[in-house]
Design an enzyme around this catalytic site. Structure first.
Site, PDB file in Angstrom:
ATOM      1  N   TYR A 104      -5.214  -9.998   0.510  1.00  0.00           N
ATOM      2  CA  TYR A 104      -4.350  -9.994   1.312  1.00  0.00           C
ATOM      3  C   TYR A 104      -2.752  -9.464   1.219  1.00  0.00           C
ATOM      4  CZ  TYR A 104      -1.568 -13.255   3.842  1.00  0.00           C
ATOM      5  OH  TYR A 104      -0.157 -13.146   4.880  1.00  0.00           O
TER       6      TYR A 104
ATOM      7  N   LYS B  99      -0.722  -6.518   3.157  1.00  0.00           N
ATOM      8  CA  LYS B  99       0.281  -7.070   3.872  1.00  0.00           C
ATOM      9  C   LYS B  99       1.538  -6.242   3.323  1.00  0.00           C
ATOM     10  CE  LYS B  99      -0.153 -10.564   7.311  1.00  0.00           C
ATOM     11  NZ  LYS B  99      -0.016  -9.860   8.668  1.00  0.00           N
TER      12      LYS B  99
END
Length: 249
Positions: A140, A144
Site C-alpha cells: 500500500y 501511494k
C-alpha cells in the site's frame, strides 16, 4: 461558480470533502463506483456520477458527463495490511491499479483541458505512511509513494502552463472505512513467524491514544490546496500527519 470533481465519495475523506465544497458554494461532481444519492444533501450544485478509476471507459464517461472542472481531487483508493512475503499478487496488482494507475489515468483525463486553458488544480490524496518505513503496509505504501513521485514531477511539468498540483497526506484515521476495507486482505495469522508481528501491530493500533486524522482534517487540507495559490506542494492533514511531516523534514 468553481467546480470540483472528487473520486471515492462513498465514505470517509471523499464524502467529507464533497460536503465541504458544497457548503462553500462550489459545484461538486461526486463520483463513486456505486452511486448513492442519499449520501449527500440534495443540491442543484451536486452531480453524482458512477466512476471506477481502474476502468478507462468509465473514466472517459464520467469526465465527459462532468464537463469542464476547475479542480480534480484524486481520493479513491484502498489499503491492505500484509507482509511482503505473503501478499497475494492479485492484491498487489489491485493496489497499484487503483491507487497509482487510477490516479494517473484521472490526471491524464483532465490535463489536456487544464493545459489548454492554462488553469486548473490537481490534488492527490496519499498517506503519511509514505514518509517512513512501516511493517505490513509496504505494498500500500509503495502504491501511494508512487503517486507522490508522479505528483512531484507533474508539478514541475505543469508550472509553465499555470496548472497547480498538490499532495494531501492524511495520518491515521480510525473513523474511516480504511481499516475495515483493508482487513479482508490480511494474511499471516497462521504463520508462526509473522503472527506475533501482526498481533503486535494490531494491539499498538488499538491502544494508541495519540493524535489522529479526522475526515474533516483532510477535507480542510484539500480545500486549502484548491483555493490557495500559495499552498505548498505537500500538505499534511491531521495532527498526527503534521507531526510526522515535521519529523521527516
Amino acid at each position: 461558480m468553481p467546480s470540483v470533481l472528487i473520486t471515492g465519495c462513498s465514505s470517509g475523506f471523499g464524502l467529507e470533502t464533497a460536503n465541504l465544497f458544497l457548503d462553500r458554494g462550489w459545484s461538486v461532481i461526486a463520483t463513486m463506483r456505486t452511486p448513492d444519492p442519499g449520501l449527500l444533501p440534495s443540491s442543484d450544485w451536486l452531480t453524482i456520477l458512477s466512476l471506477d478509476v481502474t476502468d478507462r471507459d468509465s473514466i472517459a464517461s464520467a469526465v465527459a458527463q462532468a464537463g469542464p472542472v476547475d479542480v480534480l481531487v484524486n481520493n479513491a483508493g484502498f489499503g491492505a495490511a500484509v507482509p511482503i512475503e505473503l501478499i497475494e499478487f492479485e492484491t498487489a496488482r489491485q493496489l497499484f491499479e487503483t491507487n497509482t494507475l487510477g490516479t494517473l489515468a484521472m490526471m491524464q483525463a483532465v490535463l489536456p483541458a487544464f493545459r489548454e486553458r492554462r488553469s486548473g488544480v490537481i490534488i492527490n490524496v496519499t498517506s503519511t505512511a509514505t514518509l517512513k518505513p512501516l511493517p505490513l503496509v509496504s505494498t500500500y505504501r509503495a502504491s501511494k509513494a508512487a503517486v507522490n513521485a508522479l505528483t512531484e514531477s507533474l508539478a514541475v511539468e505543469m508550472q509553465p502552463f499555470g496548472v497547480r498540483v498538490h499532495i494531501v497526506l492524511p495520518g491515521r484515521s480510525p473513523t474511516t472505512q480504511f481499516g475495515a476495507n483493508a482487513r479482508p486482505h490480511l494474511r499471516g495469522f497462521d504463520d508462526p513467524d509473522y503472527k506475533p508481528m501482526i498481533e503486535g501491530m494490531i494491539k499498538q493500533f488499538q491502544e494508541d491514544t495519540g493524535p489522529v486524522t479526522y475526515a474533516e482534517d483532510v477535507a480542510a487540507a484539500v480545500f486549502e490546496a484548491a483555493t490557495n495559490p500559495s499552498a505548498p506542494l505537500k500538505i499534511p492533514a491531521g495532527a498526527d500527519a503534521i507531526a510526522w511531516m515535521a519529523d521527516a523534514a
